[in-house]
Design a protein around this motif. Structure first.
Motif: not given
Length: 355
Positions: A123-127, A254-260, A329-339
């Motif tokens: 997601x953070x850098x397609x292709x 954890x059952x609540x999920x995590x980051x990738x 890939x079921x985990x949340x990909x860490x993304x840039x948060x900007x401000x």
């Protein structure tokens, strides 16, 4: 999330300087030299020497301790003086937005075909326009199965531990991962930019501080091995360092999920040696080179050919190495948060300073 120490500047003979070599379809001038910034011990100690022997390209290592450190150096100097950077995924986005990293020429990296399909469209850098993934994984709970009464399965087991675990728990203090624990425990995204959600996570984490043994980003697995800690907040690969010393140590998401999280390789826009930089990335993607990371750093790599070459006993010993790309890939990909990154930094400062 990583790692050991060495610095190598390879020299090549005068005869080699006149040569132009081809590394798997990538022509590079033998006289070129590249400077690589990476975490300590995050690649084979003899890698740069071998790279020089095989290609004639000189290579020098510059070590950074954190993403923030190398980001500061690159933004201050426009990336001059560096050719290849190892950075985590949110920083790929940030550097690309600042136009400080180059678009990659895939024709010069034929070994991209060794990557899992999932690793070619993140997601953070397609292709893989600006980056090539080097290692990837997730974050969770690392614990002594012989010391906890019930196996943990929730972030709340860490943030609101049972009485017998109070004072036996550690947490990561790095902004994104400390906040992620609080955000996921409350059902929010690890990439939330909502001020109310950030504030709620901050308050939960301040409360959790009273049960902590320590904030620890580097020696938490040693505390598990010694028995000083029973439950720690950990990156999957670093939990494996504890498992190597005590098989009673286990890792769970954890059952609540995590980051990738994904650690990547990028080429600076200011690089004057882009062909050589591409050749270096292509060299890393050779299965036998990339497999070293999984075998010695005990982190998963996104290289399908490399992972398939691993001894099955390694995955038996360190089960999280067997996590599939589909599971990751079921985990949340860490993304840039900007401000909003400033809000995270401010919140973490308040959390760690709270009494």
């Amino acid at each position: 999330m990583a790692k050991g120490a060495f610095r190598f500047s390879a020299a090549i003979g005068a005869a080699a300087l006149a040569l132009t070599l081809t590394l798997q379809g990538t022509p590079v001038a033998a006289a070129e030299k590249i400077v690589i910034s990476n975490w300590d011990g995050y690649m084979p100690p003899d890698l740069l020497e071998r790279f020089t022997e095989d290609t004639g390209i000189e290579a020098e290592l510059s070590v950074h301790a954190t993403n923030e450190e190398v980001m500061g150096k690159v933004t201050a100097g426009g990336g001059r003086g560096y050719d290849v950077l190892f950075v985590s995924s949110p920083f790929v986005e940030a550097l690309a937005n600042l136009e400080l990293i180059a678009e990659l020429d895939h024709g010069k990296i034929p070994n991209l075909e060794n990557l899992y399909p999932e690793a070619r469209n993140l997601e953070y850098d397609p292709d893989n326009q600006h980056s090539v993934p080097y290692a990837w994984g997730t974050t969770g709970l690392c614990y002594r199965s012989d010391l906890v009464e019930e196996e943990p399965d929730s972030w709340m087991d860490l943030l609101k531990p049972s009485d017998n675990l109070k004072g036996k728990v550690t947490m990561l203090a790095t902004d994104r991962w400390l906040m992620a624990a609080g955000l996921k425990a409350l059902g929010y995204s690890v990439n939330s930019t909502d001020p109310d959600e950030i504030a709620a996570a901050k308050e939960l984490l301040i409360e959790a501080k009273h049960s902590l043994l320590a904030y620890d980003d580097t020696t938490f697995y040693s505390k598990l091995v010694s028995g000083e800690a029973s439950l720690v907040h950990a990156w999957d690969g670093w939990c494996n360092y504890g498992i190597a010393e005590n098989p009673a140590i286990k890792f769970v998401v954890p059952e609540e999920g995590s980051d990738m999280w994904v650690d990547t390789m990028v080429i600076t826009a200011a690089s004057e040696n882009k062909d050589a930089a591409h050749a270096f990335i292509n060299y890393i993607l050779q299965p036998e080179i990339h497999a070293w990371v999984a075998e010695n750093i005990l982190y998963k790599v996104p290289n399908e050919a490399a992972m398939e070459s691993l001894d099955p006993s390694l995955v038996e010993t360190y089960p999280n190495l067997g996590m599939t790309p589909k599971e990751l890939m079921q985990k949340e990909q860490l993304r840039d948060l900007g401000r909003a990154q400033r809000d995270y930094t401010r919140a973490v400062t308040e959390i760690t300073a709270a009494q």
